[in-house]
Write a protein that holds these residues in place. Structure first.
Motif, PDB file in Angstrom:
ATOM      1  N   HIS A 120      41.188  52.122  42.522  1.00 14.67           N
ATOM      2  CA  HIS A 120      40.926  52.572  43.889  1.00 14.67           C
ATOM      3  C   HIS A 120      40.699  51.333  44.757  1.00 14.67           C
ATOM      4  CE1 HIS A 120      38.215  54.903  46.898  1.00 14.67           C
ATOM      5  NE2 HIS A 120      39.466  54.861  47.325  1.00 14.67           N
ATOM      6  N   THR A 121      41.551  51.157  45.767  1.00 11.71           N
ATOM      7  CA  THR A 121      41.501  49.963  46.619  1.00 11.71           C
ATOM      8  C   THR A 121      41.479  50.373  48.086  1.00 11.71           C
ATOM      9  OG1 THR A 121      43.924  49.825  46.446  1.00 11.71           O
ATOM     10  CG2 THR A 121      42.626  48.425  44.973  1.00 11.71           C
ATOM     11  N   PRO A 122      40.383  50.970  48.550  1.00 12.96           N
ATOM     12  CA  PRO A 122      40.324  51.440  49.937  1.00 12.96           C
ATOM     13  C   PRO A 122      40.430  50.297  50.932  1.00 12.96           C
ATOM     14  CG  PRO A 122      38.149  51.460  48.944  1.00 12.96           C
ATOM     15  CD  PRO A 122      39.112  51.164  47.840  1.00 12.96           C
ATOM     16  N   GLY A 123      40.883  50.654  52.120  1.00 10.24           N
ATOM     17  CA  GLY A 123      41.006  49.679  53.208  1.00 10.24           C
ATOM     18  C   GLY A 123      42.199  49.990  54.063  1.00 10.24           C
ATOM     19  N   HIS A 124      43.386  49.923  53.481  1.00  8.65           N
ATOM     20  CA  HIS A 124      44.579  50.330  54.239  1.00  8.65           C
ATOM     21  C   HIS A 124      44.512  51.815  54.538  1.00  8.65           C
ATOM     22  CE1 HIS A 124      48.688  50.251  55.672  1.00  8.65           C
ATOM     23  NE2 HIS A 124      48.956  51.287  54.892  1.00  8.65           N
ATOM     24  N   SER A 166      38.660  44.947  48.482  1.00 14.66           N
ATOM     25  CA  SER A 166      39.449  45.588  47.437  1.00 14.66           C
ATOM     26  C   SER A 166      40.399  44.601  46.779  1.00 14.66           C
ATOM     27  CB  SER A 166      40.253  46.758  48.031  1.00 14.66           C
ATOM     28  OG  SER A 166      39.411  47.828  48.395  1.00 14.66           O
ATOM     29  N   ILE A 167      41.070  43.792  47.601  1.00 14.13           N
ATOM     30  CA  ILE A 167      42.014  42.814  47.058  1.00 14.13           C
ATOM     31  C   ILE A 167      41.285  41.784  46.214  1.00 14.13           C
ATOM     32  CG2 ILE A 167      43.586  40.934  47.689  1.00 14.13           C
ATOM     33  CD1 ILE A 167      44.375  42.684  50.139  1.00 14.13           C
ATOM     34  N   ARG A 168      40.184  41.265  46.726  1.00 13.28           N
ATOM     35  CA  ARG A 168      39.455  40.230  46.005  1.00 13.28           C
ATOM     36  C   ARG A 168      38.880  40.756  44.687  1.00 13.28           C
ATOM     37  NH1 ARG A 168      35.637  38.707  49.731  1.00 13.28           N
ATOM     38  NH2 ARG A 168      34.407  40.491  49.041  1.00 13.28           N
ATOM     39  N   ASP A 169      38.280  41.943  44.733  1.00 15.53           N
ATOM     40  CA  ASP A 169      37.546  42.440  43.578  1.00 15.53           C
ATOM     41  C   ASP A 169      38.423  43.167  42.560  1.00 15.53           C
ATOM     42  OD1 ASP A 169      35.348  41.460  44.892  1.00 15.53           O
ATOM     43  OD2 ASP A 169      34.681  43.423  45.627  1.00 15.53           O
ATOM     44  N   ARG A 170      39.501  43.799  43.028  1.00 18.67           N
ATOM     45  CA  ARG A 170      40.305  44.628  42.126  1.00 18.67           C
ATOM     46  C   ARG A 170      41.644  44.017  41.763  1.00 18.67           C
ATOM     47  NH1 ARG A 170      38.408  49.704  41.653  1.00 18.67           N
ATOM     48  NH2 ARG A 170      39.011  49.286  39.497  1.00 18.67           N
ATOM     49  N   LEU A 171      42.212  43.177  42.644  1.00 22.11           N
ATOM     50  CA  LEU A 171      43.558  42.660  42.401  1.00 22.11           C
ATOM     51  C   LEU A 171      43.575  41.183  42.022  1.00 22.11           C
ATOM     52  CD1 LEU A 171      45.560  44.448  45.244  1.00 22.11           C
ATOM     53  CD2 LEU A 171      45.254  45.155  42.859  1.00 22.11           C
ATOM     54  N   LEU A 172      42.831  40.358  42.743  1.00 22.89           N
ATOM     55  CA  LEU A 172      42.879  38.925  42.472  1.00 22.89           C
ATOM     56  C   LEU A 172      42.184  38.565  41.166  1.00 22.89           C
ATOM     57  CD1 LEU A 172      42.444  37.307  45.998  1.00 22.89           C
ATOM     58  CD2 LEU A 172      44.510  38.136  44.837  1.00 22.89           C
ATOM     59  N   THR A 173      41.533  39.524  40.540  1.00 21.81           N
ATOM     60  CA  THR A 173      40.944  39.322  39.215  1.00 21.81           C
ATOM     61  C   THR A 173      41.968  39.549  38.099  1.00 21.81           C
ATOM     62  OG1 THR A 173      40.196  41.628  39.245  1.00 21.81           O
ATOM     63  CG2 THR A 173      38.626  39.954  39.960  1.00 21.81           C
ATOM     64  N   LEU A 174      43.144  40.040  38.441  1.00 19.75           N
ATOM     65  CA  LEU A 174      44.203  40.235  37.442  1.00 19.75           C
ATOM     66  C   LEU A 174      44.830  38.888  37.078  1.00 19.75           C
ATOM     67  CD1 LEU A 174      45.973  43.372  39.007  1.00 19.75           C
ATOM     68  CD2 LEU A 174      44.238  43.332  37.193  1.00 19.75           C
ATOM     69  N   PRO A 175      45.512  38.801  35.941  1.00 16.36           N
ATOM     70  CA  PRO A 175      46.151  37.532  35.573  1.00 16.36           C
ATOM     71  C   PRO A 175      47.101  37.031  36.664  1.00 16.36           C
ATOM     72  CG  PRO A 175      46.164  39.043  33.702  1.00 16.36           C
ATOM     73  CD  PRO A 175      45.668  39.825  34.894  1.00 16.36           C
ATOM     74  N   GLU A 176      47.134  35.712  36.859  1.00 14.27           N
ATOM     75  CA  GLU A 176      47.932  35.125  37.930  1.00 14.27           C
ATOM     76  C   GLU A 176      49.407  35.477  37.819  1.00 14.27           C
ATOM     77  OE1 GLU A 176      47.339  30.950  38.246  1.00 14.27           O
ATOM     78  OE2 GLU A 176      45.274  31.135  38.991  1.00 14.27           O
ATOM     79  N   ARG A 177      49.894  35.644  36.603  1.00 13.72           N
ATOM     80  CA  ARG A 177      51.326  35.915  36.412  1.00 13.72           C
ATOM     81  C   ARG A 177      51.696  37.368  36.724  1.00 13.72           C
ATOM     82  NH1 ARG A 177      48.889  35.698  31.498  1.00 13.72           N
ATOM     83  NH2 ARG A 177      49.080  37.542  30.150  1.00 13.72           N
ATOM     84  N   THR A 178      50.695  38.204  36.987  1.00 14.71           N
ATOM     85  CA  THR A 178      50.970  39.617  37.265  1.00 14.71           C
ATOM     86  C   THR A 178      51.887  39.748  38.468  1.00 14.71           C
ATOM     87  OG1 THR A 178      48.782  40.224  36.414  1.00 14.71           O
ATOM     88  CG2 THR A 178      49.936  41.860  37.767  1.00 14.71           C
ATOM     89  N   VAL A 179      52.993  40.467  38.302  1.00 16.51           N
ATOM     90  CA  VAL A 179      53.941  40.697  39.396  1.00 16.51           C
ATOM     91  C   VAL A 179      53.402  41.810  40.287  1.00 16.51           C
ATOM     92  CG1 VAL A 179      56.301  41.329  40.006  1.00 16.51           C
ATOM     93  CG2 VAL A 179      55.873  39.938  37.965  1.00 16.51           C
ATOM     94  N   VAL A 180      53.411  41.562  41.588  1.00 17.37           N
ATOM     95  CA  VAL A 180      52.931  42.527  42.579  1.00 17.37           C
ATOM     96  C   VAL A 180      54.141  43.234  43.188  1.00 17.37           C
ATOM     97  CG1 VAL A 180      51.675  42.817  44.742  1.00 17.37           C
ATOM     98  CG2 VAL A 180      50.899  41.117  43.073  1.00 17.37           C
ATOM     99  N   HIS A 181      54.300  44.498  42.861  1.00 14.59           N
ATOM    100  CA  HIS A 181      55.384  45.313  43.412  1.00 14.59           C
ATOM    101  C   HIS A 181      54.824  46.110  44.586  1.00 14.59           C
ATOM    102  CE1 HIS A 181      58.177  44.181  40.331  1.00 14.59           C
ATOM    103  NE2 HIS A 181      57.445  44.704  39.356  1.00 14.59           N
ATOM    104  N   THR A 182      55.326  45.849  45.758  1.00 17.85           N
ATOM    105  CA  THR A 182      54.737  46.335  47.003  1.00 17.85           C
ATOM    106  C   THR A 182      55.436  47.590  47.528  1.00 17.85           C
ATOM    107  OG1 THR A 182      56.205  44.899  48.278  1.00 17.85           O
ATOM    108  CG2 THR A 182      54.086  43.974  47.605  1.00 17.85           C
ATOM    109  N   GLY A 183      54.814  48.200  48.526  1.00 19.67           N
ATOM    110  CA  GLY A 183      55.382  49.394  49.134  1.00 19.67           C
ATOM    111  C   GLY A 183      56.517  49.110  50.097  1.00 19.67           C
TER     112      GLY A 183
END
Length: 203
Positions: A120-124, A166-183
């Motif tokens: 859950h990444t509220p904000g947008h 949300s980005i800092r706490d939920r996403l940027l904690t993932l491994p750096e190599r994680t591919v981000v597939h966007t909307g």
């Protein structure tokens, strides 16, 4: 297996309407997939699905351009629609009275042997979620995180500070190599975006 369908239509909010291209993601195997963000064109999405079964149609949030084909696609492929209930108001603007299955933080979805964990990444949007698929080294971020920064927050119940948290706490904690597939637009990686957090805070 990750497959992308790009569909085109409009996004409307707060009295404005814009032309947009949306990424629709199919994640799973040659036999079974999850659909992420059924946007604009149920026919084109169903064609790409082909003979595969659909375990769920997941909405990363309920802005109209991400859900406007969800109900039609669900009927075509006989699959449930999943949405975080904090986006109920937005959902009702597009599909009043239409049912969906509530998503919750930490829930794990599976399709074709691929596991996707709901973040859950509220904000947008209040009910915005991302889907982390560690087995394939990817996260599907809807409009929470793009190549170049966070998604816009345009309504009174959304906030830039919340999306940054949300980005800092939920996403940027993932491994750096994680591919981000966007909307919308091109994919990126956590490693490419993480160094720019302070720049986003200063916007």
């Amino acid at each position: 297996m990750i497959d992308r369908v790009v569909t085109s239509g409009t996004f409307s909010l707060d009295g404005g309407t814009w032309d947009v291209d949306n990424n629709v993601w199919l994640v799973g195997s040659a036999e079974e997939v999850v659909v992420i963000d059924a946007a604009h064109d149920a026919g084109a999405i169903a064609e790409r699905i082909g003979g595969r079964s659909v375990t769920a149609i997941v909405c990363t949030h309920a802005h109209n351009d991400h859900v406007n084909a969800a109900v039609e696609l669900a009927a075509r492929v006989d699959a449930p629609i999943l949405l975080h209930p904090a986006d109920q108001v937005l959902w009702e603007m597009v599909h009043p009275g239409a049912p969906y299955t509530p998503l919750h933080d930490g829930q794990v979805l599976t399709a074709g042997g691929v596991e996707l964990t709901v973040l859950h990444t509220p904000g947008h949007a209040p009910g915005a979620v991302c889907l982390h698929a560690p087995d394939v080294g990817a996260v599907f971020t809807g409009d929470t995180l793009f190549q170049g920064g966070p998604g816009a927050t345009g309504r009174s119940f959304s906030s830039f500070e919340t999306i940054i948290d949300s980005i800092r706490d939920r996403l940027l904690t993932l491994p750096e190599r994680t591919v981000v597939h966007t909307g919308h637009g091109d994919s990126t990686t956590i490693g490419a975006e993480a160094p720019h957090l302070e720049e986003w805070l200063k916007r």
